[in-house]
Design an enzyme around this catalytic site. Structure first.
Site, PDB file in Angstrom:
ATOM      1  N   GLU A  46       2.460 -29.150  32.041  1.00  0.00           N
ATOM      2  CA  GLU A  46       2.119 -27.744  32.275  1.00  0.00           C
ATOM      3  C   GLU A  46       0.825 -27.613  33.090  1.00  0.00           C
ATOM      4  OE1 GLU A  46       1.364 -23.726  29.529  1.00  0.00           O
ATOM      5  OE2 GLU A  46       1.215 -25.712  28.621  1.00  0.00           O
ATOM      6  N   LYS A 114       6.745 -18.774  32.508  1.00  0.00           N
ATOM      7  CA  LYS A 114       6.523 -18.816  31.065  1.00  0.00           C
ATOM      8  C   LYS A 114       6.750 -17.437  30.455  1.00  0.00           C
ATOM      9  CE  LYS A 114       3.158 -20.936  27.876  1.00  0.00           C
ATOM     10  NZ  LYS A 114       1.860 -21.648  27.842  1.00  0.00           N
ATOM     11  N   CYS A 150       5.874 -25.015  27.110  1.00  0.00           N
ATOM     12  CA  CYS A 150       4.921 -25.113  25.998  1.00  0.00           C
ATOM     13  C   CYS A 150       5.215 -24.106  24.880  1.00  0.00           C
ATOM     14  CB  CYS A 150       3.494 -24.996  26.508  1.00  0.00           C
ATOM     15  SG  CYS A 150       2.256 -25.643  25.348  1.00  0.00           S
TER      16      CYS A 150
END
Length: 553
Positions: A46, A114, A150
């Site tokens: 990430e 994200k 994540c």
């Protein structure tokens, strides 16, 4: 690329925040290794191109634009060979996103944005990024890959949506910092995603220290049912190739590297070493110095520094006053000799007398007390900062979490310094950490093996030695009591009544609570230090300095 085989190269690396060119070079090097190994895709972590966490740096448009340009250049440079998945910022209109860029054949073939932005603990992603709708899977050769970034994998909805829209494996790039017990927490959550979706899952995490945070790697690959196919090491940079094969029940990862995850005492100590090591490297320092008092806190900090940087890069300084005992001088000397570090001695008696003489008229008719004690500490801080400035060695401060919590430390004195390796380690854990280090040595430690911290340093009653026969317990509860109360107040946010119900004296708990609140201004000005728990002082725990609340319990 065979129709029923897929080779994925996982790069568990240590990017540097702000070093876009350096991070891109690391990506190219990993890509070359992946290409040589016949991989179909290289996966990086990430926000790899910028380093992580960037905090508000990413809001500087020229920085975010440079990161995107570096990713596009990477796509062009790595057109002939495996695809690349790499984390970086992406601007869509006037909104900035935390993104996962998929590069293949010289082009950007997918851009995953994200969805869940963490906004707790050390994270403030809602401050800097915009959330996005869940992206669908993308195809690389024979396989459809879904990428929860994540935090997206810490919730069931993103993984389930990806499975429903055709993903055949889940590839999760992370910037997940260490705290005590984190590997098991991650494993349990990722097993849950695997059970819910029935898909194999790749969990890829970065390594390295960044300010107070240490990213510990521990990347892994899970097959349906939760079976562990690959376990990459904790704290070490590593690159490994994972082969997926497709059978009647879908894609499965073939067994690969299985590294042992250290137990908590070792993991905590390794985090302290790596945190200091990378803080030094990433800020441009090579050498450190610290005040070595003969006490346990400075002894463990000296040991951490020797293990992180090598004993030849650690200067210890003994700063005796009239109240420094002979055994403290002996113990400091033994610690320095055991570690192989330089030890200088700078007595402060003359400077102390000069300050006393300068203030004598104003202090006339007053009783000596904490003010005179603090003068000693601040003179030591002055001497150490002078050495730091003169020789370019970063000063380490040595206050443990217990002292930092209740303000049993002198601002502009023993709190002086650029970094504190034990800032999140309670005193009782300092004792046990010293014993662990004496009994254990690992290849990543640059200091010598053996009992480097003398037994007398560990067992003698702690003392600041700022007045005759001073002991810490003259001013504080015994550390086993103090630490238990602090764990309740700080780490668990318990009420006074709840801690008293555990068997602790009400007046003692209230006194510790008072000291905790009135010391906030000191912590606000304290050096950064390694985060070991989810309630470290700084980003994890943000309290007002001016604060009149006291628990009425």
């Amino acid at each position: 690329m065979a129709a029923d085989r897929f080779r994925l190269t996982l790069a568990q690396l240590n990017p540097v925040v702000g070093d876009i060119a350096g991070n891109a070079a690391k990506a190219r090097s990993a890509w070359a290794e992946a290409k040589a190994a016949g991989a179909d895709m290289l996966a990086l972590t990430e926000m790899f191109i910028t380093g992580y966490q960037t905090q508000d740096l990413i809001l500087k448009r020229v920085f975010a634009d440079a990161a995107e340009a570096a990713i596009l250049a990477l796509a062009a440079d790595c057109a002939e060979g495996p695809a690349i998945g790499i984390g970086g910022p992406a601007r869509v209109g006037d909104r900035l996103h935390n993104a996962w860029w998929v590069l293949q054949g010289g082009k950007v073939v997918a851009k995953v944005l994200k969805h869940h932005l963490p906004n707790s603990d050390v994270f403030d992603e809602k401050r800097i990024f915009s959330p996005a709708d869940v992206s669908g899977p993308y195809r690389i050769g024979p396989i459809r890959i879904g990428t929860p970034i994540c935090e997206d994998a810490w919730h069931p909805d993103v993984a389930e949506t990806l499975a429903e829209t055709g993903a055949e494996i889940l590839l999760v790039p992370n910037g997940s910092p260490y705290h005590r017990g984190k590997p098991n927490l991650r494993l349990n959550l990722m097993v849950a995603r695997v059970v819910e979706t029935g898909l194999p899952l790749v969990y890829l995490n970065m390594v390295g220290g960044q300010d107070d945070q240490v990213f510990d790697g521990s990347s892994m690959v899970l097959n349906p049912g939760g079976a562990l196919a690959v376990q990459m090491p904790q704290f070490d940079t590593c690159l490994t190739h994972v082969d997926f094969t497709r059978g009647p029940e879908g894609w499965r990862a073939e067994p690969g590297m299985i590294a042992e995850i250290p137990r908590i005492w070792e993991a905590d100590y390794r985090a302290c070493v790596m945190g200091l090591q990378d803080y030094m490297a990433k800020t441009g320092f090579r050498k450190v110095l610290l005040g070595l008092s003969g006490g346990i806190d400075s002894a463990i900090v000296a040991t951490i520094a020797a293990d992180a940087l090598g004993p030849e890069n650690v200067r210890c300084v003994m700063l005796p006053s009239a109240y420094t005992s002979e055994h403290s001088l002996e113990d400091a000397g033994e610690v320095a000799r055991n570690l192989g570090c330089r030890l200088d001695t700078v007595p402060i008696g003359g400077a102390q007398a000069a300050v006393g003489e300068a203030l004598a008229d104003l202090f006339a008719d007053t009783e000596p007390g904490i003010t005179e004690e603090n003068v000693q500490s601040r003179l030591r801080g002055l001497m150490l900062m002078a050495l730091s400035n003169k020789f370019g060695e970063m000063l380490l401060t040595t206050g443990n979490k217990s002292e930092v919590a209740v303000g049993y430390c002198t601002i502009y004195g023993d709190m002086n310094g650029g970094y504190n390796p034990i800032k999140d380690m309670y005193k009782t854990r300092v004792f046990e950490t010293c014993r662990w280090r004496n009994d254990n040595h690992r290849p990543w430690m640059k200091g010598p093996a053996g009992a480097v911290i003398p037994e007398r340093v560990i067992i003698k009653p702690p003392s600041a030695e700022l007045r005759p026969d001073q002991k810490d317990q003259d001013s504080l509860p015994p550390y086993e009591v103090l630490d238990a109360i602090l764990e309740g107040l700080v780490d668990q946010e318990l009420s006074v009544a709840e801690i008293v119900a555990q068997g602790y004296d009400h007046a003692t708990v209230k006194r510790v609570e008072h000291l905790l609140y009135i010391s906030e201004y000191k912590r606000f000005q304290s050096a950064p230090g390694v985060r070991l728990t989810p309630r470290a002082f700084w980003l994890d725990r943000r309290y007002p300095i001016a604060n009149r609340f006291r628990d009425p319990g």
